[in-house]
Design a protein around this motif. Structure first.
Motif, short mmCIF file in Angstrom:
data_model
loop_
_atom_site.label_atom_id
_atom_site.label_comp_id
_atom_site.label_asym_id
_atom_site.label_seq_id
_atom_site.Cartn_x
_atom_site.Cartn_y
_atom_site.Cartn_z
N ASP A 47 73.35 37.84 37.95
CA ASP A 47 73.76 38.08 36.86
C ASP A 47 73.14 37.11 35.83
N LYS A 48 72.57 35.95 36.41
CA LYS A 48 71.88 34.93 35.74
C LYS A 48 70.55 35.16 35.65
N GLY A 49 70.30 35.92 36.46
CA GLY A 49 68.83 36.09 36.63
C GLY A 49 68.28 35.49 37.89
N ASP A 50 69.04 35.09 38.70
CA ASP A 50 68.55 34.28 40.00
C ASP A 50 68.11 35.04 41.20
N PRO A 51 66.90 35.25 41.80
CA PRO A 51 66.48 35.95 42.73
C PRO A 51 67.06 35.42 44.07
N ILE A 52 67.82 34.57 44.17
CA ILE A 52 68.25 33.97 45.34
C ILE A 52 69.85 34.50 45.50
N TYR A 53 69.99 35.24 46.88
CA TYR A 53 71.20 35.65 47.09
C TYR A 53 71.73 35.46 48.62
N ALA A 54 72.72 35.36 48.87
CA ALA A 54 73.42 35.00 50.37
C ALA A 54 73.15 36.42 51.12
N GLY A 55 72.35 36.07 52.38
CA GLY A 55 71.94 37.34 53.00
C GLY A 55 70.56 37.92 52.80
N MET A 56 69.70 36.84 52.28
CA MET A 56 68.59 37.39 51.89
C MET A 56 67.72 37.10 53.20
N THR A 57 66.23 37.67 53.13
CA THR A 57 65.49 37.46 54.23
C THR A 57 64.58 36.32 54.02
N ASP A 58 63.91 35.98 54.87
CA ASP A 58 62.85 34.85 54.56
C ASP A 58 61.87 35.18 53.78
N LYS A 59 61.34 36.28 53.85
CA LYS A 59 60.36 37.08 52.97
C LYS A 59 60.65 36.84 51.52
N GLU A 60 61.76 37.38 51.39
CA GLU A 60 62.33 37.57 49.83
C GLU A 60 62.56 35.95 49.48
N LEU A 61 62.90 35.10 50.01
CA LEU A 61 63.12 33.60 49.82
C LEU A 61 61.59 33.01 49.47
N VAL A 62 60.72 33.62 50.24
CA VAL A 62 59.25 32.91 49.98
C VAL A 62 58.64 33.42 48.62
N ASP A 63 59.00 34.60 48.72
CA ASP A 63 58.29 35.33 47.61
C ASP A 63 59.11 35.12 46.18
N SER A 64 60.18 34.40 46.16
CA SER A 64 60.72 34.45 44.83
C SER A 64 60.55 32.89 44.44
N ALA A 65 59.41 31.94 45.00
CA ALA A 65 58.99 30.78 44.80
C ALA A 65 58.69 30.78 43.28
N LEU A 66 57.77 31.54 42.97
CA LEU A 66 57.27 31.48 41.33
C LEU A 66 58.30 31.65 40.57
N GLU A 67 59.18 32.72 40.72
CA GLU A 67 60.13 32.73 39.74
C GLU A 67 61.23 31.54 39.78
N LEU A 68 61.58 30.84 40.68
CA LEU A 68 62.22 29.71 40.72
C LEU A 68 61.60 28.40 39.92
N GLY A 69 60.26 28.61 40.24
CA GLY A 69 59.49 27.74 39.52
C GLY A 69 59.48 27.87 37.72
#
Length: 301
Positions: A243-265
């Motif tokens: 709800d804060k716009g975080d792409p990270i969530y518990a249970g995510m795949t490694d691909k989702e995590l790697v692909d979220s790097a730019l948004e986290l930056g």
């Protein structure tokens, strides 16, 4: 002889002085202070920043007593003290994918879909581009096409791997496991990965964890299920920040995590999204106090 002389078989002894006996110590009963409970907080990558101490302060203000924060670096023990904070932070962030699965998970890291091939009546995985799993070559192999141009999978033989130890001492925490009160572990971001692994370390050794709190946790499905279902973890509280716009969530795949790097930056400089609770501003402090009150309402003490 007078009364001040005493005769014995060893001779005569004369009293030369008289002094009233007085206690040398204050014998008044003193109260004994016993620390009740322990709440461990583990922050984001690098585990640096003033927000760690402020989060502990917010816990105490909310009524969650005896709270401390720890540090676990992905670098060789002690090296994080001798490298720039940015290097330590990037090292921890890059190491998430090596820690965010349960010990029982045979897959360490998986990005994309490895090509599935049928050989000998069974489906097995064929080496594809940078894939690390292969089969013997054979003239008749039926493979299911995949659209992924890059596919990586790192597996392990869990029967031959020593369990990673995550005691409090590895988190630079010297306090013992409490005998009275709650034992709680709270993790945020990279800290939630370490918190989950620490909780499983103690749960599997028979120690009861009252509350495990994972905030913005980039953990795989296997680790999420492990902490949610272990009987020695009383309450697993998972707080996703979608709800804060975080792409990270518990249970995510490694691909989702790697692909979220730019948004986290993009989110990090403004302390929004995934970094909602890490800001050093007055607003960041207020958010941490809201979080502490929320956790108090969920039973942490």
């Amino acid at each position: 002889m007078g009364a001040d002389v005493i005769n014995t078989s060893s001779g005569a002894f004369t009293k030369v002085a008289a002094m009233q006996s007085t206690p040398t110590k204050d014998l008044t009963p003193k109260p004994i202070v016993v620390e009740q409970g322990l709440t461990v907080f583990l922050g984001g990558a690098g585990m640096i920043g003033a927000y760690n101490a402020d989060m502990v302060a917010a816990f105490k203000e909310a009524g969650i007593l005896n709270a401390v924060y720890g540090n676990y670096s992905s670098l060789i023990t002690g090296w994080d003290k001798h490298v720039p904070d940015l290097v330590d932070m990037l090292s921890d962030a890059a190491s998430v994918v090596l820690y965010n699965q349960d010990e029982s998970d045979p897959v360490v890291f998986e990005y994309g879909e490895i090509q599935k091939c049928k050989y000998g009546g069974e489906y097995i995985e064929k080496k594809y581009i940078y894939g690390l799993i292969t089969i013997k070559s054979n003239s008749v192999v039926e493979c299911t096409p995949t659209s992924d141009m890059l596919a990586i999978k790192i597996g392990r033989d869990i029967s031959k791997i020593k369990t990673t130890e995550f005691p409090l001492s590895a988190l630079e925490i010297t306090k013992p496991i409490p005998k009275i009160g709650q034992f709680n572990i709270v993790g945020y971001s990279w800290g939630s990965v370490v918190a989950a692994r620490t909780a499983m370390h103690y749960a599997r050794s028979g120690t009861k964890i009252d509350h495990l709190v994972l905030i913005g946790a980039p953990i795989n499905k296997s680790l999420k299920e492990a902490v949610s279902n272990h009987p020695n973890i009383g309450s697993a509280i998972i707080i996703d920040l979608k709800d804060k716009g975080d792409p990270i969530y518990a249970g995510m795949t490694d691909k989702e995590l790697v692909d979220s790097a730019l948004e986290l930056g993009r989110q990090m400089p403004t302390a929004e999204g995934h970094f909602y609770y890490s800001g050093d501003s007055a607003e960041g402090k207020a958010r941490r106090r809201e979080l502490a009150k929320l956790l108090y309402s969920k039973g942490l003490r």
